[in-house]
Enzyme design. Structure first.
Site, short mmCIF file in Angstrom:
data_model
loop_
_atom_site.label_atom_id
_atom_site.label_comp_id
_atom_site.label_asym_id
_atom_site.label_seq_id
_atom_site.Cartn_x
_atom_site.Cartn_y
_atom_site.Cartn_z
N ARG A 59 83.41 88.76 98.72
CA ARG A 59 82.38 88.45 99.71
C ARG A 59 81.24 89.47 99.62
O ARG A 59 80.15 89.23 100.13
CB ARG A 59 82.95 88.42 101.14
CG ARG A 59 82.00 87.68 102.09
CD ARG A 59 82.49 87.59 103.53
NE ARG A 59 82.20 88.78 104.28
CZ ARG A 59 83.10 89.61 104.81
NH1 ARG A 59 84.39 89.38 104.64
NH2 ARG A 59 82.73 90.66 105.48
N TYR A 112 59.09 75.34 103.41
CA TYR A 112 60.20 74.39 103.23
C TYR A 112 60.75 74.03 104.63
O TYR A 112 60.99 74.92 105.45
CB TYR A 112 61.25 75.04 102.35
CG TYR A 112 62.50 74.23 102.16
CD1 TYR A 112 62.45 72.93 101.65
CD2 TYR A 112 63.75 74.76 102.48
CE1 TYR A 112 63.60 72.19 101.47
CE2 TYR A 112 64.91 74.02 102.31
CZ TYR A 112 64.83 72.74 101.81
OH TYR A 112 65.97 71.99 101.64
N ASP A 183 58.72 82.70 98.89
CA ASP A 183 59.63 81.73 98.29
C ASP A 183 58.99 81.34 96.96
O ASP A 183 57.99 80.61 96.93
CB ASP A 183 59.77 80.52 99.23
CG ASP A 183 60.76 79.50 98.71
OD1 ASP A 183 60.95 79.43 97.48
OD2 ASP A 183 61.31 78.74 99.52
N LYS A 208 67.21 74.75 91.84
CA LYS A 208 66.17 73.96 91.16
C LYS A 208 66.13 74.32 89.67
O LYS A 208 67.06 74.06 88.95
CB LYS A 208 64.81 74.18 91.83
CG LYS A 208 64.81 74.24 93.36
CD LYS A 208 65.42 73.06 94.02
CE LYS A 208 65.21 73.13 95.53
NZ LYS A 208 66.26 72.48 96.29
#
Ligand code: PLP
Length: 387
Positions: A59, A112, A183, A208
């Protein structure tokens, strides 16, 4: 011809080198382990204090994910990188990790949809926000408040592909004591290096172009060791949106062909956009390199990837849906950046549909992600759907 930095090509290809000792593997091993055993308890205690760098528990840090993090940090010319379960995981942890009640976030340009939705949720925790669409520095300066702690940009924007002078905006943010975040998903680390222009933190949805094959979801945050560590301990470790080693492997595999794919996406998308520009059925093409005001404002921006949009000359949302349904080579799907071409119209998550105060997205807009079917075939498909 799109020119990429030759150093980036080598970085993309050499990401597996740390594993040369594993019999010369050319791809990284998938470290499918949740915990890492230490020889002595003292060693475990020491590593627990540096969980952002040491393999203790997956983690925190995982060897395969770590290779991807080092590669992305190198590509973005940043000091450190942390990978996440998704782009939204990276965006969420960044906002939670840097902000507290009373702070304000300024979003500049397209944002976004779910990022803005998250900002709305943060209002319940005392964090306010505004959004400015104008790229004009004075408009952005005017929207800054004393409490602005984060300036969050997209450039090119992922809806209308407007470019920002990200270096000037980062400087403005710094002068106001705010952290600048971009971003950079649309540009990829190959087409724009925001850190080189003074931006503090860079976010990617690896889902992407970095992955490139529509088979993995992931995100990344890159910046100074100090800021990435802040987000690591304030949010990443507490929220648990971690990248899994298999995904890290898939993104590393994707990176090996990223330069080749980006060249092709750039060339083919530009050719298709040029065809649509001036087409009788098209009112406007939204692509940074098309139109009267070709946009190159961003300092080290090299060109555009394969995503752009166009607005129909007549008819609104219903006509856009009809055109999308007539297309044969473009799949109706969210996301972008894979080998297959995709189309999406406005939908219920859009500002227009929700009735936000600053709707800019035209009702008759179609966004295309240009894949590798070939320009002639894609143009033929579009011409048929548009008549
Ligand atoms: C510009 C942009 N940023 C961030 C994201 C979120 O990334 P993810 O889907 O990996 O959470 C997306 C997803 O579509 C996006 O288009």
């Amino acid at each position: 011809m799109l020119e990429l930095d030759p150093l980036d090509e080598l970085i993309c290809l050499r990401s597996a080198e740390p594993l040369a000792e594993c019999g010369g593997m050319v791809l990284p091993a998938i470290a499918q382990a949740s915990i890492f055993r230490k020889e002595a308890m003292e060693e475990l205690h020491r590593d627990l204090a540096i969980e952002n760098r040491a393999n203790v528990y997956s983690r925190g840090t995982n060897p395969t994910v770590r290779i991807l993090e080092n590669t992305l940090a190198e590509l973005e010319r940043g000091e450190a990188c942390k990978c996440f379960a998704s782009g939204m995981g990276a965006i969420g942890a960044t906002l939670f990790g840097l902000l507290k009640a009373g702070d304000h976030v300024l979003f500049v340009n397209d944002t976004y949809g779910p990022t803005l939705e998250l900002a709305r949720r943060l209002q319940d925790f005392g964090v306010s926000h505004d959004q400015v669409f104008s790229p004009d520095l004075s408009a952005i300066a005017e929207a800054m408040r004393d409490e602005t702690r984060v300036v969050f940009m997209e450039s090119p924007g992922s809806a209308l592909f407007q470019m920002l002078d990200i270096g000037a905006i980062a400087k403005l943010a710094r002068e106001h004591g705010a952290i600048s975040v971009i971003d950079n998903t649309v540009a990829t680390p190959l087409l724009q290096k925001p850190i080189g222009q003074g931006v503090d933190l860079v976010i990617h949805s690896c889902s992407k172009y970095i992955g490139g094959h529509s088979d993995a979801v992931g995100g990344a945050l890159i910046g100074s060791a100090e800021l990435v560590e802040r987000v690591f301990y304030n949010a990443y470790m507490l929220m648990g949106a971690i990248m899994q080693p298999l995904e890290a492997f898939l993104f590393l595999r994707g990176l090996m062909t990223l330069p080749t794919r980006i060249r092709r996406h750039h060339d083919d998308a530009l050719a298709v956009a040029q065809h649509l520009h001036g087409h009788a059925a098209v009112a406007q093409v939204f692509h940074p390199l098309i139109g009267d005001d070709v946009q190159t404002v961003s300092g080290n921006w090299r060109g555009h990837s394969g995503l752009f949009a166009f607005e129909l000359a007549s008819g609104g949302f219903a006509s856009a849906v009809e055109v999308a349904n007539r297309l044969r080579l473009f799949g109706n799907a969210v996301s972008w950046g894979g080998a297959e071409s995709l189309v999406i119209t406005g939908h219920k998550n859009d500002p227009v549909e929700r009735g936000d105060s600053a709707p800019r997205i035209p009702a008759g807009l179609l966004r295309l992600s240009i894949g590798f079917e070939g320009v002639d075939a894609l143009v033929e498909d579009l011409d048929r759907a548009l008549t």
